[in-house]
Scaffold this active site. Structure first.
Site, short mmCIF file in Angstrom:
data_model
loop_
_atom_site.label_atom_id
_atom_site.label_comp_id
_atom_site.label_asym_id
_atom_site.label_seq_id
_atom_site.Cartn_x
_atom_site.Cartn_y
_atom_site.Cartn_z
N HIS A 105 -1.31 -7.43 5.41
CA HIS A 105 -2.44 -7.59 6.33
C HIS A 105 -2.02 -8.35 7.59
CE1 HIS A 105 -5.69 -6.92 3.00
NE2 HIS A 105 -4.97 -5.86 3.25
N ASN A 122 0.83 -1.20 0.00
CA ASN A 122 0.00 0.00 0.00
C ASN A 122 0.87 1.26 0.00
OD1 ASN A 122 -2.45 -1.36 0.04
ND2 ASN A 122 -2.57 -1.40 2.26
N TYR A 144 -0.17 -9.12 -3.12
CA TYR A 144 0.42 -7.89 -2.61
C TYR A 144 1.92 -7.84 -2.91
CZ TYR A 144 -3.64 -6.15 -0.04
OH TYR A 144 -4.88 -5.64 0.30
#
Length: 824
Positions: free
Chosen positions: A278, A228, A287
Site C-alpha cells: 500500500h 497481491n 502482507y
C-alpha cells in the site's frame, strides 16, 4: 491518493463490515522491471498436470504426520466438527448458500457498494473448502464421506448458478472476486478433482477466467503488485493445473518476475530488508506473510516441472528469510509494528467460526512458510533456517504451536516436524541491531530483551486503517517503542492489548490529547507527516535513532531520540510544542498486566499501593521500578504521573468485524507530563527492560553513567564513557560534544581497545532525511589512520581530528555508512 483496496479482512461478518468504497488503481510500484512476456507454453501431458495437483494437495493437507497422534488427532476432529456444522447449516437460497452469508444482488446497477456482500462470496467458498478438507483429510470422522462430498458439489453448483459465473459482473471489493473466492474454489477443485464432473469443472474455470483474466497481470501496477500479484499468480497457476492449461502456468510463473527484484519505492522487498505494501505501510507481518507464503507455495508447486521458477532474482526471496523476516520474529511471534491494520484482527468471525488472531498466530504462519521455502533452498540455507525455526518455536511460551487453532494441518505438520527433529540444534537469539530505513523501523536484540521502534515520515504513514479496521491506531508511528522481556512481557501485545489499551497512551510516544476521529487522516496509509527526519545509525549492535515528530491532525511538534545499548534505551525529547488547547504528554511506558495480573511498583525504592484504580503525580522521583517488567531512571526533573487502572474494550471497538464481547485488562502507565500547550518542553529518561530494583537503583545513583551532551530541537546526543559510546542526532548542521556536522545526520561512535592496547573507533553515519547528497562529519579526537571506509567517503583528513566527507549519500537511502579509524 487513494490506494488500491485491500484484502485479509475480507473474511467478513454477515453484516458486511467492509467499508472501502470504490475500486481505484493505486500508484505503480517503482523500480520494477518491465513486464516479462510469457514464455512459450511447454509441451505437457496429463501426468504433468496430475503431478501438480498432487503436489498442491500435499501442500494443503500436509504429509508425514500421524493422524492419531497429538496434536493432530484433536485438530482433525475439530475440522470434522466444523465441517459437520457447516453442512447442517447450509441452506441454498436465492442470494445465499448459508443464511448468515448473504452475497446480495449481483447486478452492479443495484448493488454497487456491497463490499460486505461481495465478502460473503469469498466466505461461502472458504466454508466449502473447510468441508472439502474434512473429506480429504484422514481422521476427521468425515473422511471420504459421500454425503459431505455431495454437499460440497451442490454448494459449488449453487454459487456458480447464483453469483460466481462466467460473464457475470463483479461488485463490491475486487479482492473477493480475484483472490479470495477463486483461491478457495480452485483448492476445492484440487481436493475433489475426481468427483467433479468435467462439464461442471469447465464452467467453474470459465468463471475464474472471467474475474481473473490474463490481463490481471499484464501490468505491474494498481492491485497487481507485491503480495497481491503473488496471490493472482497463485490463482493462475492453479487454474492451469486444474484446467490442464500450459499457457496459464507459464503466465503465472512469468508474472512473478516483477515481484522478485528489490524495489526502491512502492510495494515490495527493499535491499535494506523492508517490506512495504500500500505504498506507505510497513507490512512484513501481514502482507509480507502473504508474500512469503505465496512464493514458498508456488516455488514448491512448480519445482521440477516444466514451469519451474528459474528467474535469478528468486535468490532475493531466499535472502529475505534472514534479511527481512528473521529480525521481526521473536519467540514465535512477529512484531506488531510491521503488521499494519492486521493488529486489530483479534477475535473475529472466520470461515467456520470465530478465529483468534495475534502476533503469535501471524508469526507461526511465517515460520511455516520459511520451512517450506527451505525445501527448495541450498543445503546450508535449509539447515540454518530449520535451526532458526526451532529456536523461535522452542522459546514460544504464550501460544505453543500445538494450541494454535488457526494453523491448518499442513503448516502444523511442518512446525511440529522441525520441533521433533533431533538433528536440528535450535539457534539462540542473536545480539544485534537492525535498521530498516525504507519503512522507518528498527529492531534491537540484546541479552534478555528485544525492542522495535516505529516512526513515520513523508515516506511512511502514521498508521493504516481501512475496511473498518484499526481506526484508532493514530499514534503507532509516533515513536512507539515496543519491547519484550522480563517475566511479565510475554503477553504484552498479544493479550487483548489493542482493544483495551488507551490509544492516546502507546508506549514511547509523545502525543497531544486533542480528540481524533476514528480513521482520522484517511484510509490505506494516507496520513503522513510532512517531515523527513526518521532513522538512525548503527554499528550492528548499538545504535542511535531520531524522529522529527509532527502530531496527526495536531499542532504538536517534537524531536525524539532513542539510543539503544546493552541493558538500556536512553530516551530524549526536546522542542515539544503545541497549541491545540489540550495536554501533551510522553508515555514512558504502558504495561499490560493481563486480566488479573499485578506487579509491585516502587518509586525511589518505596512500594506503592497495589489497588486499582490508583494514580499518583510526583516531581521528585529519581527512579521507578515495575516488578517483572523494567526499571526507569529519570535523568531530569519530570512531572511524573503513574496510573494503575483496569480498561475494558472489545475487538469490535478497533475492527468493525470484530467480536463485541467485552475484555478487561490491567495496565500500569508511566507518563511525563508537559502541560497544556507546551513550548519547547523536553524529557530524558532511561528504560531498562528486565532490570530488577537493585540494578535500577544503582544506575540511578551513578549520575556519571550517561552524559546528556545536548537535548534541544536541533541536537540530541549522549555519551556513555564506560561503554565508549557516543550517539547523536543532528536535525541540521551543528555540534554535539566532539561531533560536528554540516547538515542533518545521525552518528554513532563506538570506541574499543584491542588485545595489544591499540585503540580503534567505529564511526557510523547516516542521513535520516535521505535528502542530502553531500555531508561532512568531524570527530574532534586525534586519529592516526583510517582502517576502512565505505565508498561514499570521498575525502578524509586525520590528525588532531578526523573529518569524513561523504558524497552520493542520497543513493544510500538512509543506510548506515561505517568507517573504522585508529586513535592516536
Amino acid at each position: 491518493m487513494p490506494r488500491s483496496w485491500s484484502r485479509r479482512s475480507l473474511i467478513t461478518t454477515a453484516s458486511g463490515a467492509v467499508l472501502a468504497t470504490g475500486i481505484t488503481a493505486g500508484p505503480a510500484a517503482a523500480a520494477h522491471p518491465a513486464e516479462t512476456p510469457a514464455s512459450p507454453a511447454p509441451a505437457a501431458g496429463a501426468a504433468d498436470y496430475a503431478a501438480l495437483r498432487t503436489r498442491w494437495r500435499e501442500l494443503m493437507l500436509g504429509s508425514g504426520f500421524t493422524p492419531t497422534g497429538a496434536p493432530f488427532r484433536d485438530r482433525l476432529a475439530q475440522l470434522g466438527s466444523q465441517a459437520s456444522q457447516l453442512r447442517a447449516a447450509m441452506a441454498p437460497a436465492t442470494g445465499s448458500l448459508w443464511p448468515d452469508a448473504v452475497f446480495g444482488d449481483p447486478d452492479p446497477d443495484t448493488d454497487t457498494e456491497s463490499y460486505g456482500y461481495s465478502g460473503q462470496i469469498q466466505t461461502s467458498y472458504q466454508r466449502l473448502h473447510t468441508m472439502a478438507e474434512a473429506y480429504a483429510q484422514p481422521g476427521t470422522g468425515l473422511t471420504g464421506d459421500k454425503a459431505l462430498a455431495d454437499a460440497v458439489l451442490a454448494g459449488l453448483a449453487h454459487l456458480e448458478q447464483q453469483v460466481y459465473r462466467a460473464g457475470a459482473k463483479p461488485y463490491g471489493n475486487w479482492y473477493s472476486w480475484q483472490i479470495g473466492a477463486p483461491q478457495a474454489l480452485l483448492d476445492v477443485l484440487v481436493l475433489l478433482h475426481d468427483l467433479v464432473p468435467a462439464e461442471d469443472r469447465a464452467r467453474y474455470l470459465a468463471a475464474v477466467d472471467t474475474f481473473v483474466p490474463d490481463s490481471a497481470v499484464a501490468a505491474y501496477t494498481g492491485t497487481s503488485t507485491g503480495a497481491n500479484r503473488v496471490d493472482l499468480c497463485r490463482v493462475l497457476a492453479l487454474r492451469g493445473a486444474v484446467g490442464e492449461d500450459a499457457a496459464k502456468l507459464a503466465l503465472a510463473r512469468d508474472a512473478l518476475s516483477p515481484v522478485l527484484p528489490y524495489v526502491t519505492s512502492g510495494d515490495g522487498l527493499y535491499a535494506d530488508g523492508s517490506v512495504v505494501q500500500h505504498t506507505w505501510v510497513p507490512y512484513t507481518g501481514s502482507y509480507g506473510a502473504v508474500l512469503i507464503d505465496g512464493l514458498s507455495r508456488l516455488f514448491a508447486l512448480l519445482a521440477g516441472s516444466a514451469w519451474e521458477v528459474t528467474d535469478p532474482h528468486r535468490q532475493v526471496v531466499l535472502d529475505a528469510v534472514e534479511h527481512a523476516y528473521a529480525p521481526f520474529l521473536l519467540d514465535g511471534l512477529v512484531m506488531d509494528g510491521v503488521s499494519g491494520r492486521a493488529v486489530s484482527r483479534g477475535l473475529s468471525p472466520g470461515a467456520a467460526g470465530r478465529t483468534q488472531q495475534s502476533d503469535h498466530t501471524r508469526g507461526h504462519q511465517i515460520i511455516a512458510s520459511v520451512l517450506l521455502l527451505a525445501e527448495g533452498a541450498s543445503a546450508g540455507e535449509r539447515a540454518r533456517w530449520r535451526a532458526l525455526a526451532k529456536g523461535w518455536l522452542r522459546r514460544e511460551e504464550f501460544l505453543p504451536v500445538e494450541r494454535d487453532t488457526t494453523l491448518a494441518v499442513g503448516p502444523l505438520a511442518r512446525l511440529t516436524d522441525v520441533l521433533a527433529d533431533e538433528e536440528v540444534q535450535a539457534l539462540p537469539e542473536p545480539r544485534e541491531h537492525r535498521q530498516f530505513p525504507a519503512m522507518d523501523r528498527l529492531t534491537h536484540r540484546t541479552a534478555g530483551w528485544a525492542a522495535l521502534l516505529s516512526m513515520s515520515s513523508r515516506r511512511i504513514t502514521y498508521y493504516e486503517t481501512g475496511n473498518g479496521e484499526n481506526g484508532r491506531g493514530w499514534n503507532s508511528g509516533s515513536g512507539m517503542l515496543y519491547w519484550w522481556g522480563g517475566t511479565g512481557g510475554d503477553g504484552q501485545y498479544s493479550d487483548a492489548f489493542w482493544p483495551t489499551v488507551d490509544p492516546m497512551r502507546l508506549p514511547g510516544t509523545t502525543v497531544s490529547h486533542k480528540p481524533l476521529a476514528v480513521a482520522e487522516g484517511g484510509d490505506w496509509g494516507a496520513a503522513r507527516p510532512d517531515v523527513d527526519y526518521a532513522g538512525g545509525a548503527t554499528d550492528g549492535t548499538w545504535a542511535s535513532a531520531g524522529q522529527h515528530l509532527k502530531g496527526l491532525d495536531s499542532t504538536l511538534t517534537a524531536r525524539k531520540s532513542f539510543f539503544f545499548l546493552d541493558d538500556a534505551v536512553v530516551c530524549l525529547g526536546a522542542g515539544i510544542t503545541a497549541s491545540d488547547g489540550h495536554p501533551v504528554e510522553t508515555v514512558i511506558d504502558n504495561r499490560n498486566l493481563g486480566a488479573a495480573g499485578s506487579a509491585l511498583l516502587t518509586l525511589d525504592g518505596v512500594p506503592q499501593p497495589m489497588r486499582t484504580p490508583w494514580t499518583t503525580r510526583r516531581r521528585d522521583v529519581r527512579w521507578a521500578h515495575l516488578a517483572g517488567h523494567a526499571g526507569y531512571v529519570l535523568l531530569t526533573q519530570t512531572d511524573l504521573t503513574v496510573v494503575r487502572e483496569e480498561r475494558t474494550g472489545a475487538w469490535q471497538d478497533v475492527n468493525t468485524g470484530g467480536s463485541p464481547d467485552p475484555l478487561t485488562r490491567r495496565y500500569v502507565t508511566l507518563l511525563a507530563g508537559h502541560g497544556q500547550d507546551p513550548s519547547n518542553a523536553g524529557y530524558a529518561y532511561l528504560l531498562m527492560p528486565g532490570a530488577d530494583a537493585a540494578r535500577t537503583a544503582a544506575r540511578a545513583a551513578d549520575r556519571h553513567w550517561v552524559r546528556v551532551l545536548a537535548n534541544t530541537a536541533g541536537v540530541q546526543a549522549v555519551r556513555v564513557p564506560s561503554l565508549g559510546f557516543t550517539g547523536a542526532n543532528l536535525y541540521a548542521a551543528g555540534s554535539a560534544g566532539e561531533l560536528v556536522t554540516d547538515g542533518p545526520a545521525s552518528v554513532t561512535v563506538r570506541e574499543a581497545r584491542g588485545r595489544r592496547g591499540e585503540r580503534t573507533a567505529v564511526l557510523c553515519v547516516s542521513d535520516p532525511t535521505r535528502t542530502a547528497d553531500r555531508l561532512r562529519v568531524t570527530w574532534r579526537r586525534p586519529v592516526s589512520a583510517v582502517l576502512s571506509r565505505p565508498g561514499t567517503v570521498t575525502s578524509v583528513t586525520t590528525g588532531a581530528a578526523v573529518t569524513l566527507t561523504f558524497d552520493g549519500l542520497a543513493a544510500t537511502a538512509g543506510v548506515t555508512q561505517r568507517t573504522v579509524v585508529r586513535l592516536a
